[in-house]
Design a protein around this motif. Structure first.
Motif, short mmCIF file in Angstrom:
data_model
loop_
_atom_site.label_atom_id
_atom_site.label_comp_id
_atom_site.label_asym_id
_atom_site.label_seq_id
_atom_site.Cartn_x
_atom_site.Cartn_y
_atom_site.Cartn_z
N THR A 95 0.89 -1.18 0.10
CA THR A 95 0.01 0.11 -0.03
C THR A 95 0.82 1.23 0.15
N THR A 96 0.86 2.00 -1.22
CA THR A 96 2.04 3.01 -1.16
C THR A 96 1.48 4.09 -1.95
N ASP A 97 2.48 5.14 -2.37
CA ASP A 97 2.01 6.51 -3.04
C ASP A 97 1.89 5.99 -4.35
N ALA A 98 0.95 6.55 -4.93
CA ALA A 98 0.52 6.46 -6.43
C ALA A 98 1.67 7.10 -7.15
N GLU A 99 2.12 8.15 -7.07
CA GLU A 99 3.12 8.77 -7.70
C GLU A 99 4.38 8.40 -7.50
N GLU A 100 4.83 7.72 -6.49
CA GLU A 100 6.04 7.11 -6.29
C GLU A 100 6.02 5.54 -7.09
N THR A 101 4.84 5.07 -7.05
CA THR A 101 4.74 3.71 -7.71
C THR A 101 4.82 4.09 -9.31
N LYS A 102 4.60 5.03 -9.60
CA LYS A 102 4.62 5.46 -11.31
C LYS A 102 6.00 5.85 -11.64
N ARG A 103 6.56 6.39 -10.76
CA ARG A 103 8.02 6.75 -10.84
C ARG A 103 8.96 5.63 -10.80
N LEU A 104 8.74 4.62 -10.01
CA LEU A 104 9.52 3.46 -10.03
C LEU A 104 9.15 2.59 -11.02
N ALA A 105 7.82 2.45 -11.55
CA ALA A 105 7.62 1.92 -12.66
C ALA A 105 8.21 2.22 -14.17
N GLN A 106 8.27 3.43 -14.30
CA GLN A 106 8.94 3.95 -15.55
C GLN A 106 10.55 3.55 -15.44
N LEU A 107 10.99 3.58 -14.11
CA LEU A 107 12.48 3.06 -14.15
C LEU A 107 12.54 1.67 -14.60
N VAL A 108 11.59 0.72 -14.15
CA VAL A 108 11.73 -0.49 -14.37
C VAL A 108 11.54 -0.58 -16.05
#
Length: 324
Positions: A95-108
């Motif tokens: 359960t985490t922050d949406a913007e942080e998840t999007k940021r990390l996903a783009q790195l992946v």
């Protein structure tokens, strides 16, 4: 399918158990070596680092307590980003922050891998049986690749849209559950103060318009006195804070959410951050001198539904309108 699982806590350990129980090859990693030992004894492999899991596993799942912990695992030294590439999928179940998840996903994705966020909802007792609900945010193509695994981890799987959408819906549902918990604490304490039999009060709420999932689960462990749902006040405060941040970012002038957060901040101040979340009722017990317990209720919640293969939940109302 070879699954790597990072984070074997209250929820993660139960989800990883479903992976192992259903015959998938599993490699696990956690800071608590005792938890890793327990899984190794059941046949799981020990992971050396997030990087090694990303290099060897088809899907690398993270289920961690905070956005900071997830970021450290993904982009830190020897992290997932150093090992992931084409053919590998990172699945974020925290359960985490949406913007942080999007940021990390783009790195992946920049490394050639794929990313999906898939937080769960429904309580640890359902995570243990594979009957929990899952929100999945990602491209449709990635969702269809991971769906066979998600239907092992959970019963009802909803594709919520792009990455970020599942994180938002998860904190929304956690906020609603928390607001319900606070109101139930007030209701049960008031029933006790008014001299009501608490078994009768529980049933009255259960068969009425006041009923809810939270009442049928958390009210039982409140009345037992264990207050044990394997969830703590600091995690509640984190989740409500994430919900409030979403509202603030979109300039929604909330009134109830800040009060709920204030109540839990006071609970943390009085009882400590790792106090079980249903013990928010202790604030009222202390103030009133009442003991809000009753005989016959369980100390823990157990899922009495048999484990079944999950399925995709498809929203119907929008489709019906589009067809008209």
């Amino acid at each position: 399918m070879h699954i790597g699982f990072i984070g074997l806590g209250n929820v993660g350990g139960k989800l990883a158990g479903s992976v192992l129980r259903n015959g998938h090859e599993l490699t696990v990693l956690d800071l608590n070596e005792d938890l890793v030992d327990a899984f190794a004894a059941k046949g799981a492999k020990r992971g050396a680092s997030p990087r090694s899991l990303a290099e060897t596993c088809d899907v690398i799942i993270t289920c961690l307590p905070s956005p900071a912990a997830c970021a450290a695992v993904v982009e830190g030294p020897d992290g997932i980003l150093e090992g992931i590439g084409p053919g590998r999928i990172w699945a974020e179940m925290s359960t985490t922050d949406a913007e942080e998840t999007k940021r990390l996903a783009q790195l992946v994705i920049g490394k050639g891998g794929e990313a999906i966020e898939c937080p769960v909802s429904g309580g640890c007792h359902r995570a243990a049986t594979g009957n929990i609900s899952i929100f999945a945010g990602c491209t449709r193509a990635t969702f269809e690749k991971v769906l066979p695994l998600l239907t092992v981890l959970g019963r009802r799987v909803l594709h919520t849209g792009d990455i970020g959408s599942a994180s938002i819906l998860k904190v929304v549902t956690n906020y609603l559950a928390t607001a319900n918990l606070v109101s139930l604490a007030e209701a049960l304490t008031t029933c006790k103060a008014a001299g009501m039999d608490l078994n009768t009060a529980y049933e009255a709420i259960r068969i009425s318009s006041g009923n809810s999932f939270v009442h049928e689960t958390e009210s039982q462990v409140i009345l037992n006195g264990s207050r044990d749902i394997s969830f703590t006040m600091d995690l509640v405060a984190k989740d409500v804070g994430l919900f409030q941040s979403i509202a603030d970012a979109h300039q929604v002038p909330l009134e109830l959410s800040p009060l709920v957060l204030k109540i839990f901040e006071d609970g943390i101040h009085q009882f400590g951050p790792r106090e079980l979340s249903p013990n928010i009722i202790k604030r009222l017990e202390v103030l009133t001198g009442l003991d809000v317990r009753a005989p016959g209720f369980p100390a823990e919640m157990y899922d009495d539904e048999p484990e079944e293969t999950g399925y995709e939940v498809v929203p119907q109302r929008g489709q019906a309108l589009a067809a008209e």
